[in-house]
Write an enzyme that holds these catalytic residues in place. Structure first.
Site, PDB file in Angstrom:
ATOM      1  N   TYR A 215     -26.981  36.859  24.776  1.00 21.18           N
ATOM      2  CA  TYR A 215     -26.461  35.810  23.912  1.00 21.18           C
ATOM      3  C   TYR A 215     -26.597  34.706  24.453  1.00 21.18           C
ATOM      4  O   TYR A 215     -26.646  33.632  24.021  1.00 21.18           O
ATOM      5  CB  TYR A 215     -24.889  36.073  23.852  1.00 21.18           C
ATOM      6  CG  TYR A 215     -24.596  36.997  22.579  1.00 21.18           C
ATOM      7  CD1 TYR A 215     -25.162  38.130  22.484  1.00 21.18           C
ATOM      8  CD2 TYR A 215     -23.306  36.611  22.037  1.00 21.18           C
ATOM      9  CE1 TYR A 215     -24.876  38.940  21.464  1.00 21.18           C
ATOM     10  CE2 TYR A 215     -23.312  37.624  20.742  1.00 21.18           C
ATOM     11  CZ  TYR A 215     -23.722  38.652  20.442  1.00 21.18           C
ATOM     12  OH  TYR A 215     -23.459  39.448  19.615  1.00 21.18           O
TER      13      TYR A 215
ATOM     14  N   LYS B 149     -27.556  50.711  29.460  1.00 19.03           N
ATOM     15  CA  LYS B 149     -28.802  51.128  29.280  1.00 19.03           C
ATOM     16  C   LYS B 149     -29.776  51.016  30.525  1.00 19.03           C
ATOM     17  O   LYS B 149     -30.739  50.522  30.412  1.00 19.03           O
ATOM     18  CB  LYS B 149     -29.587  50.232  28.122  1.00 19.03           C
ATOM     19  CG  LYS B 149     -30.760  50.871  27.323  1.00 19.03           C
ATOM     20  CD  LYS B 149     -30.534  52.085  26.550  1.00 19.03           C
ATOM     21  CE  LYS B 149     -31.902  52.577  26.200  1.00 19.03           C
ATOM     22  NZ  LYS B 149     -31.736  54.055  25.403  1.00 19.03           N
TER      23      LYS B 149
ATOM     24  N   ASP C 247     -26.878  54.191  23.191  1.00 20.33           N
ATOM     25  CA  ASP C 247     -27.225  54.824  22.104  1.00 20.33           C
ATOM     26  C   ASP C 247     -26.644  56.254  22.310  1.00 20.33           C
ATOM     27  O   ASP C 247     -25.944  56.371  20.922  1.00 20.33           O
ATOM     28  CB  ASP C 247     -28.824  55.273  22.241  1.00 20.33           C
ATOM     29  CG  ASP C 247     -29.208  55.854  23.564  1.00 20.33           C
ATOM     30  OD1 ASP C 247     -28.624  55.697  24.647  1.00 20.33           O
ATOM     31  OD2 ASP C 247     -30.509  56.270  23.616  1.00 20.33           O
TER      32      ASP C 247
ATOM     33  N   ASP D 261     -20.713  43.812  21.235  1.00 26.14           N
ATOM     34  CA  ASP D 261     -20.497  43.450  19.807  1.00 26.14           C
ATOM     35  C   ASP D 261     -20.594  44.617  18.797  1.00 26.14           C
ATOM     36  O   ASP D 261     -20.185  44.814  17.850  1.00 26.14           O
ATOM     37  CB  ASP D 261     -21.563  42.327  19.818  1.00 26.14           C
ATOM     38  CG  ASP D 261     -21.427  41.704  18.239  1.00 26.14           C
ATOM     39  OD1 ASP D 261     -20.527  41.551  17.693  1.00 26.14           O
ATOM     40  OD2 ASP D 261     -22.520  41.177  18.076  1.00 26.14           O
TER      41      ASP D 261
ATOM     42  N   ASP E  79     -17.777  46.761  16.428  1.00 25.83           N
ATOM     43  CA  ASP E  79     -17.840  46.819  15.083  1.00 25.83           C
ATOM     44  C   ASP E  79     -17.727  48.408  14.548  1.00 25.83           C
ATOM     45  O   ASP E  79     -17.203  48.868  13.573  1.00 25.83           O
ATOM     46  CB  ASP E  79     -19.295  46.238  14.483  1.00 25.83           C
ATOM     47  CG  ASP E  79     -18.934  44.779  13.950  1.00 25.83           C
ATOM     48  OD1 ASP E  79     -18.116  44.211  14.573  1.00 25.83           O
ATOM     49  OD2 ASP E  79     -19.618  44.428  12.841  1.00 25.83           O
TER      50      ASP E  79
HETATM   51  C1  IPM Z   1     -17.898  38.666  16.906  1.00 29.84           C
HETATM   52  C2  IPM Z   1     -19.064  38.060  16.139  1.00 29.84           C
HETATM   53  C3  IPM Z   1     -19.735  37.010  16.890  1.00 29.84           C
HETATM   54  C4  IPM Z   1     -20.574  37.854  18.020  1.00 29.84           C
HETATM   55  C5  IPM Z   1     -20.431  36.206  16.111  1.00 29.84           C
HETATM   56  C6  IPM Z   1     -19.695  35.536  14.962  1.00 29.84           C
HETATM   57  C7  IPM Z   1     -21.218  35.162  16.858  1.00 29.84           C
HETATM   58  O1  IPM Z   1     -19.968  38.988  15.554  1.00 29.84           O
HETATM   59  O2  IPM Z   1     -16.962  38.327  17.479  1.00 29.84           O
HETATM   60  O3  IPM Z   1     -18.178  40.145  17.396  1.00 29.84           O
HETATM   61  O4  IPM Z   1     -21.690  38.283  17.800  1.00 29.84           O
HETATM   62  O5  IPM Z   1     -20.147  37.765  19.194  1.00 29.84           O
HETATM   63 MG    MG Z   2     -19.532  41.086  16.210  1.00 27.83          MG
END
Ligand code: IPM
Ligand code: MG
Length: 351
Positions: free
Chosen positions: A135, A186, A218, A242, A246
């Site tokens: 990042y 990884k 993975d 990240d 999710d």
């Molecule tokens: C998160 C979001 C952010 C990230 C974006 C909005 C930059 O997806 O906080 O997980 O990738 O960290």
């Molecule tokens: Mg995110």
């Protein structure tokens, strides 16, 4: 106690408004000040993270953040895109440790797309490193090769000290929970991740009570769906965290339920729902404010040491769910969904 409130874009203003109402109802003498950030920052001040906004955040004791992201600004140069606001805040405030808990409320077991027996009782904590990795790694860019075609490149990098400090956070969190830590990397392919594994293993020697395991990312993505209850605390890098957070949110039924805390070494924190700005449902009073309300509870606990009111907010959310109050994202078929404000009302009433 000074709280900097950064509503941001899309559903950000609606959901933070509900969290602010909940905080105000506690009667705890907070000073709250709002500032534009993300697309809202760009539109009003010409930058996603306006100087005055960053200053306000730095001077506050904690930051409550909504969400940033605005499709109509996606064509701007990267440094002016809304996402740069949250990335800039994380870097500027040195918020390297991101706590993303994922727990399944009994009432929402059926909101998950997974079988109830797989997710019932789930309670995991993902700790995502937040200020390093691909990042932020340099060099990065898009350049033109000798043959005339363009090539994009980013750099994954982690120093030993960056890995070490987040590893400590992971082990300490595990000590307070079920004493199991899974480090996700990884290492079979990437040198950066080989170093990650070496350093995490070395730090583990200082925590003999914690059972440390390692998984490749993975496999971890698969294990999270196959048997998520095998995990207690997961510690991982910025990009993998990240993605996995999710994924983990869907175990709980909705990404609209998951709060997060991003902390620096001094426990200064930024608190935000893990979901984004959801422009498609913005301004319609249908977004779920619970992730933001629960983020406010995390703020009380982590930044202000106020465990009791934090417990009260979390208990109020549980009561609301037990009563069958649902926003659209967590409503079962046949259930009537309430709006963002009405969900806020319900939490306030339960408080
Ligand atoms: C998160 C979001 C952010 C990230 C974006 C909005 C930059 O997806 O906080 O997980 O990738 O960290
Ligand atoms: Mg995110």
């Amino acid at each position: 106690m000074k709280i900097c409130v950064l509503p941001g874009d899309g559903i950000g203003p609606e959901i933070t408004a509900e969290a602010v109402r909940v905080l105000k109802a506690l009667d705890l003498k907070f000073e709250m000040e709002e500032a534009p950030v993300g697309g809202a920052g760009y539109r009003t001040k010409g930058h996603p993270l306006p100087e005055a906004t960053l200053k306000l955040a730095k001077e506050a004791d904690a930051v409550l953040f909504g969400a940033v992201g605005d499709f109509s600004l996606d064509t701007l140069p990267r440094e002016l895109r809304p996402e740069q606001a949250i990335l800039g805040l994380r870097k500027e405030l040195n918020l390297f440790a991101n706590f993303r808990p994922a727990m399944v409320y009994p009432e929402l077991v059926h909101a998950s797309t997974l079988k109830p027996e797989v997710v019932a009782g789930l309670d995991i904590l993902i700790i995502r490193e937040l200020t390093g990795d691909i990042y932020f790694g340099k060099p990065r860019g898009i350049h033109t090769l000798a043959n005339g075609e363009r090539e994009g490149f980013d750099t994954m990098r982690y120093s030993e000290s960056e890995i070490r400090r987040v590893a400590h956070v992971g082990f300490q969190a595990a000590m307070k929970r079920n004493k199991r830590l899974c480090s996700v990397d990884k290492a079979n392919v990437l040198d950066t991740m080989q170093l990650w594994r070496e350093v995490v293993t070395a730090v583990g020697k200082e925590y003999p009570e914690v059972e440390l395991t390692h998984q490749y990312v993975d496999n971890a993505a698969m294990q999270l769906l196959k048997n998520p209850k095998q995990f207690d605390v997961i510690v991982t890098g910025n990009m993998f965290g990240d993605i996995l957070s999710d994924e983990a949110s869907m175990l709980t039924g909705s990404i609209g339920m998951l709060p997060s805390a991003s902390l620096n070494e001094k426990n200064f924190g930024l608190y935000e729902p893990i979901h984004g700005s959801a422009p498609d449902i913005a301004g319609k009073n249908i977004a779920n404010p619970l992730a933001t309300i629960l983020s406010a509870a995390m703020m009380l606990r982590y930044s202000f040491g106020l465990g009791e009111p934090a417990d009260r907010i979390e208990a109020a959310v549980k009561r609301v769910l037990a009563k069958g109050v649902r926003t659209g994202d967590i409503a079962e078929s046949g259930m009537k969904a309430v709006g963002t404000k009405e969900m806020g009302d319900a939490v306030l009433a339960a408080l």
